[in-house]
Design a protein around this motif. Structure first.
Motif, PDB file in Angstrom:
ATOM      1  N   GLU A  51      66.398 -21.697 -28.719  1.00 25.89           N
ATOM      2  CA  GLU A  51      66.954 -22.855 -29.418  1.00 25.89           C
ATOM      3  C   GLU A  51      67.652 -23.769 -28.411  1.00 25.89           C
ATOM      4  OE1 GLU A  51      66.836 -23.913 -32.656  1.00 25.89           O
ATOM      5  OE2 GLU A  51      65.308 -22.349 -32.790  1.00 25.89           O
ATOM      6  N   PRO A  52      67.212 -25.024 -28.291  1.00 28.02           N
ATOM      7  CA  PRO A  52      67.745 -25.917 -27.261  1.00 28.02           C
ATOM      8  C   PRO A  52      69.260 -26.032 -27.244  1.00 28.02           C
ATOM      9  CG  PRO A  52      65.843 -26.906 -28.295  1.00 28.02           C
ATOM     10  CD  PRO A  52      66.161 -25.661 -29.078  1.00 28.02           C
ATOM     11  N   GLU A  53      69.900 -26.180 -28.400  1.00 31.83           N
ATOM     12  CA  GLU A  53      71.351 -26.390 -28.383  1.00 31.83           C
ATOM     13  C   GLU A  53      72.084 -25.180 -27.811  1.00 31.83           C
ATOM     14  OE1 GLU A  53      70.280 -25.006 -32.541  1.00 31.83           O
ATOM     15  OE2 GLU A  53      69.475 -26.453 -31.123  1.00 31.83           O
ATOM     16  N   ARG A  54      71.602 -23.985 -28.057  1.00 29.15           N
ATOM     17  CA  ARG A  54      72.243 -22.782 -27.533  1.00 29.15           C
ATOM     18  C   ARG A  54      71.871 -22.547 -26.071  1.00 29.15           C
ATOM     19  NH1 ARG A  54      70.507 -17.935 -26.674  1.00 29.15           N
ATOM     20  NH2 ARG A  54      68.589 -18.221 -27.845  1.00 29.15           N
ATOM     21  N   VAL A  55      70.582 -22.614 -25.762  1.00 30.46           N
ATOM     22  CA  VAL A  55      70.085 -22.298 -24.419  1.00 30.46           C
ATOM     23  C   VAL A  55      70.570 -23.321 -23.391  1.00 30.46           C
ATOM     24  CG1 VAL A  55      67.984 -22.102 -23.046  1.00 30.46           C
ATOM     25  CG2 VAL A  55      68.091 -21.053 -25.302  1.00 30.46           C
ATOM     26  N   ILE A  56      70.492 -24.591 -23.739  1.00 31.48           N
ATOM     27  CA  ILE A  56      70.921 -25.635 -22.799  1.00 31.48           C
ATOM     28  C   ILE A  56      72.426 -25.588 -22.605  1.00 31.48           C
ATOM     29  CG2 ILE A  56      71.074 -28.126 -22.417  1.00 31.48           C
ATOM     30  CD1 ILE A  56      68.257 -28.332 -23.689  1.00 31.48           C
ATOM     31  N   ARG A  92      77.241 -31.826 -30.293  1.00 32.71           N
ATOM     32  CA  ARG A  92      78.414 -31.139 -30.840  1.00 32.71           C
ATOM     33  C   ARG A  92      78.813 -29.937 -29.992  1.00 32.71           C
ATOM     34  NH1 ARG A  92      76.342 -32.896 -35.809  1.00 32.71           N
ATOM     35  NH2 ARG A  92      74.910 -31.151 -35.994  1.00 32.71           N
ATOM     36  N   SER A  93      77.833 -29.244 -29.418  1.00 33.87           N
ATOM     37  CA  SER A  93      78.151 -28.040 -28.657  1.00 33.87           C
ATOM     38  C   SER A  93      78.474 -28.320 -27.186  1.00 33.87           C
ATOM     39  CB  SER A  93      76.996 -27.037 -28.735  1.00 33.87           C
ATOM     40  OG  SER A  93      75.873 -27.502 -28.035  1.00 33.87           O
ATOM     41  N   ALA A  94      78.137 -29.502 -26.704  1.00 33.76           N
ATOM     42  CA  ALA A  94      78.340 -29.815 -25.282  1.00 33.76           C
ATOM     43  C   ALA A  94      79.824 -29.824 -24.927  1.00 33.76           C
ATOM     44  CB  ALA A  94      77.721 -31.162 -24.944  1.00 33.76           C
ATOM     45  N   LYS A  95      80.118 -29.214 -23.787  1.00 33.62           N
ATOM     46  CA  LYS A  95      81.503 -29.156 -23.315  1.00 33.62           C
ATOM     47  C   LYS A  95      81.688 -29.985 -22.052  1.00 33.62           C
ATOM     48  CE  LYS A  95      81.952 -24.613 -25.370  1.00 33.62           C
ATOM     49  NZ  LYS A  95      80.640 -24.635 -26.013  1.00 33.62           N
ATOM     50  N   VAL A  96      80.692 -30.821 -21.752  1.00 38.23           N
ATOM     51  CA  VAL A  96      80.737 -31.712 -20.577  1.00 38.23           C
ATOM     52  C   VAL A  96      80.398 -33.123 -21.059  1.00 38.23           C
ATOM     53  CG1 VAL A  96      80.124 -29.905 -18.927  1.00 38.23           C
ATOM     54  CG2 VAL A  96      78.317 -31.281 -19.971  1.00 38.23           C
TER      55      VAL A  96
END
Length: 102
Positions: A51-56, A92-96
């Motif tokens: 899943e892109p959002e998790r893997v990336i 939403r998940s990005a921390k950068v």
């Protein structure tokens, strides 16, 4: 867009592609890497299943990436409402800091 822009010139790039396995994905990734290398970029490419959002998000943290740059495609409001958006999930998940290109 990145290959023809001076914005990130001189920075090493990590090119990530994720999603369901497909026969065309490695070719698409190789094309993008070749295009960026031809434009003078140092590129490390990875094809990561899942899943892109998790893997990336995990790869960004593991590799110490300081800026996430990603493309976004426009979908109808109904489709986005029913199915959601991988782009929105990843934002939403990005921390950068994230640069979104259309």
């Amino acid at each position: 867009m990145i290959a023809s822009s001076p914005l990130l010139v001189g920075l090493p790039l990590v090119l990530l592609m994720s999603g369901p396995q497909s026969k065309v994905a490695p070719k698409q990734l190789a094309w993008a890497q070749s295009r960026l290398v031809s434009a003078g970029f140092e590129v490390h490419a990875q094809l990561l299943p899942g899943e892109p959002e998790r893997v990336i998000d995990q790869a960004v943290q593991r590799l110490g990436v300081g800026l996430l740059v990603m493309g976004a495609y426009s979908h109808s409001p109904l489709r986005s409402w029913l199915m959601g958006s991988k782009t929105s999930d990843l934002l939403r998940s990005a921390k950068v800091p994230t640069l979104l290109l259309r």
